[in-house]
Motif scaffolding. Sequence first.
Motif, PDB file in Angstrom:
ATOM      1  N   VAL A 144       0.714  -1.448   0.053  1.00  0.00           N
ATOM      2  CA  VAL A 144       0.005  -0.012   0.131  1.00  0.00           C
ATOM      3  C   VAL A 144       0.949   1.342  -0.007  1.00  0.00           C
ATOM      4  O   VAL A 144       0.493   2.166  -0.782  1.00  0.00           O
ATOM      5  N   ARG A 145       1.830   1.280   0.915  1.00  0.00           N
ATOM      6  CA  ARG A 145       2.899   2.116   0.886  1.00  0.00           C
ATOM      7  C   ARG A 145       3.392   2.746  -0.306  1.00  0.00           C
ATOM      8  O   ARG A 145       3.569   3.997  -0.824  1.00  0.00           O
ATOM      9  N   LEU A 146       3.922   1.598  -1.096  1.00  0.00           N
ATOM     10  CA  LEU A 146       4.434   1.698  -2.254  1.00  0.00           C
ATOM     11  C   LEU A 146       3.492   2.210  -3.464  1.00  0.00           C
ATOM     12  O   LEU A 146       3.727   3.154  -4.363  1.00  0.00           O
ATOM     13  N   LEU A 147       2.337   1.730  -3.523  1.00  0.00           N
ATOM     14  CA  LEU A 147       1.215   2.155  -4.329  1.00  0.00           C
ATOM     15  C   LEU A 147       0.917   3.650  -4.046  1.00  0.00           C
ATOM     16  O   LEU A 147       0.914   4.559  -4.952  1.00  0.00           O
ATOM     17  N   LEU A 148       0.643   4.187  -2.872  1.00  0.00           N
ATOM     18  CA  LEU A 148       0.645   5.609  -2.470  1.00  0.00           C
ATOM     19  C   LEU A 148       1.838   6.566  -3.008  1.00  0.00           C
ATOM     20  O   LEU A 148       1.528   7.540  -3.716  1.00  0.00           O
ATOM     21  N   SER A 149       2.933   5.969  -2.695  1.00  0.00           N
ATOM     22  CA  SER A 149       4.114   6.849  -2.996  1.00  0.00           C
ATOM     23  C   SER A 149       4.485   6.875  -4.678  1.00  0.00           C
ATOM     24  O   SER A 149       4.958   7.925  -5.405  1.00  0.00           O
ATOM     25  N   THR A 150       3.997   5.751  -5.371  1.00  0.00           N
ATOM     26  CA  THR A 150       4.113   5.662  -6.950  1.00  0.00           C
ATOM     27  C   THR A 150       3.161   6.698  -7.252  1.00  0.00           C
ATOM     28  O   THR A 150       3.400   7.437  -8.449  1.00  0.00           O
ATOM     29  N   MET A 151       1.791   6.504  -6.998  1.00  0.00           N
ATOM     30  CA  MET A 151       0.862   7.208  -7.642  1.00  0.00           C
ATOM     31  C   MET A 151       0.733   8.799  -7.252  1.00  0.00           C
ATOM     32  O   MET A 151       0.096   9.623  -7.990  1.00  0.00           O
ATOM     33  N   LEU A 152       1.320   9.073  -6.103  1.00  0.00           N
ATOM     34  CA  LEU A 152       1.440  10.233  -5.542  1.00  0.00           C
ATOM     35  C   LEU A 152       2.951  10.900  -5.205  1.00  0.00           C
ATOM     36  O   LEU A 152       3.090  10.939  -3.812  1.00  0.00           O
ATOM     37  N   PRO A 153       3.891  10.977  -6.227  1.00  0.00           N
ATOM     38  CA  PRO A 153       5.032  11.066  -5.732  1.00  0.00           C
ATOM     39  C   PRO A 153       5.689  12.397  -5.147  1.00  0.00           C
ATOM     40  O   PRO A 153       6.460  12.385  -4.200  1.00  0.00           O
ATOM     41  N   LYS A 154       4.785  13.572  -5.280  1.00  0.00           N
ATOM     42  CA  LYS A 154       5.096  14.645  -4.736  1.00  0.00           C
ATOM     43  C   LYS A 154       4.567  14.812  -3.128  1.00  0.00           C
ATOM     44  O   LYS A 154       4.765  15.718  -2.689  1.00  0.00           O
ATOM     45  N   GLU A 155       3.704  13.901  -2.872  1.00  0.00           N
ATOM     46  CA  GLU A 155       3.250  13.913  -1.500  1.00  0.00           C
ATOM     47  C   GLU A 155       4.073  13.282  -0.321  1.00  0.00           C
ATOM     48  O   GLU A 155       4.910  12.478  -0.690  1.00  0.00           O
ATOM     49  N   ASP A 156       4.104  13.761   0.902  1.00  0.00           N
ATOM     50  CA  ASP A 156       4.778  13.013   2.043  1.00  0.00           C
ATOM     51  C   ASP A 156       4.246  11.796   1.994  1.00  0.00           C
ATOM     52  O   ASP A 156       3.062  11.450   2.570  1.00  0.00           O
ATOM     53  N   PRO A 157       5.047  10.611   2.051  1.00  0.00           N
ATOM     54  CA  PRO A 157       4.620   9.357   2.009  1.00  0.00           C
ATOM     55  C   PRO A 157       3.999   9.037   3.471  1.00  0.00           C
ATOM     56  O   PRO A 157       3.064   8.142   3.818  1.00  0.00           O
ATOM     57  N   VAL A 158       4.624   9.295   4.533  1.00  0.00           N
ATOM     58  CA  VAL A 158       4.236   9.002   6.054  1.00  0.00           C
ATOM     59  C   VAL A 158       2.676   9.764   6.206  1.00  0.00           C
ATOM     60  O   VAL A 158       2.126   9.008   6.476  1.00  0.00           O
ATOM     61  N   SER A 159       2.637  11.005   5.616  1.00  0.00           N
ATOM     62  CA  SER A 159       1.181  11.516   5.975  1.00  0.00           C
ATOM     63  C   SER A 159       0.140  10.856   4.912  1.00  0.00           C
ATOM     64  O   SER A 159      -1.023  10.601   5.498  1.00  0.00           O
ATOM     65  N   LEU A 160       0.635  10.377   3.966  1.00  0.00           N
ATOM     66  CA  LEU A 160      -0.370   9.518   3.076  1.00  0.00           C
ATOM     67  C   LEU A 160      -0.953   8.264   3.775  1.00  0.00           C
ATOM     68  O   LEU A 160      -1.851   7.898   3.581  1.00  0.00           O
ATOM     69  N   LEU A 161       0.334   7.454   4.166  1.00  0.00           N
ATOM     70  CA  LEU A 161      -0.134   6.349   4.908  1.00  0.00           C
ATOM     71  C   LEU A 161      -0.857   6.716   6.253  1.00  0.00           C
ATOM     72  O   LEU A 161      -1.681   5.915   6.417  1.00  0.00           O
ATOM     73  N   MET A 162      -0.510   7.649   6.942  1.00  0.00           N
ATOM     74  CA  MET A 162      -1.392   7.864   8.161  1.00  0.00           C
ATOM     75  C   MET A 162      -2.890   8.274   7.824  1.00  0.00           C
ATOM     76  O   MET A 162      -3.874   7.825   8.397  1.00  0.00           O
ATOM     77  N   TYR A 163      -3.152   9.189   6.682  1.00  0.00           N
ATOM     78  CA  TYR A 163      -4.494   9.225   6.018  1.00  0.00           C
ATOM     79  C   TYR A 163      -5.140   8.028   5.790  1.00  0.00           C
ATOM     80  O   TYR A 163      -6.320   7.814   6.140  1.00  0.00           O
ATOM     81  N   TYR A 164      -4.193   7.251   4.965  1.00  0.00           N
ATOM     82  CA  TYR A 164      -5.007   5.920   4.598  1.00  0.00           C
ATOM     83  C   TYR A 164      -5.339   5.081   5.573  1.00  0.00           C
ATOM     84  O   TYR A 164      -6.449   4.663   5.642  1.00  0.00           O
ATOM     85  N   ILE A 165      -4.468   5.007   6.670  1.00  0.00           N
ATOM     86  CA  ILE A 165      -4.765   4.194   7.928  1.00  0.00           C
ATOM     87  C   ILE A 165      -5.999   4.638   8.499  1.00  0.00           C
ATOM     88  O   ILE A 165      -6.778   3.825   8.986  1.00  0.00           O
ATOM     89  N   GLN A 166      -5.843   5.982   8.843  1.00  0.00           N
ATOM     90  CA  GLN A 166      -7.292   6.612   9.551  1.00  0.00           C
ATOM     91  C   GLN A 166      -8.646   6.289   8.637  1.00  0.00           C
ATOM     92  O   GLN A 166      -9.651   6.038   9.618  1.00  0.00           O
ATOM     93  N   LEU A 167      -8.463   6.364   7.588  1.00  0.00           N
ATOM     94  CA  LEU A 167      -9.935   6.434   6.587  1.00  0.00           C
ATOM     95  C   LEU A 167     -10.163   4.742   6.865  1.00  0.00           C
ATOM     96  O   LEU A 167     -11.307   4.551   6.808  1.00  0.00           O
TER      97      LEU A 167
END
Length: 132
Positions: free
Chosen positions: A37-60
């Motif tokens: 999941v972390r790889l997909l998020l960072s691949t598809m949204l490379p300009k975003e902070d990967p830690v913040s993306l994963l936090m958002y994903y987990i909370q959702l």
Amino acid sequence: MAMFFGMNIKTREEREKEYKEYTLKIFPYGEQQRDRVRLLLSTMLPKEDPVSLLMYYIQLKEKLIDHPELTVFDAEDSLQSMRFLLRSLEMRAVVYAILEADQSIGESLSYPSSQQLRSAADIYIKQLRPLR
């Protein structure tokens, strides 16, 4: 659990047990699923902070697990603390698409390709409205 000055203090073992239970709740297939999941998020949204993306994903995802009657839109509306992360419709749509894929994932962890996820995200973009 011990009481110390009116506060409940958990032992290291209790904290580790809770962490493992929570991790399995969010990623039932373990670290490989989380890393995928972390790889997909960072691949598809490379300009975003990967830690913040994963936090958002987990909370959702946690909100959707705990309240299966909610739509992803309702779940997001209830995450007031994460609104600062929601900078773009694209970001929200990509996270939704990965969440949707994750709901039907099996042990093989065969997620759709980035292109397929992008197509799913495009459908979500048409449904999204800016947050208030």
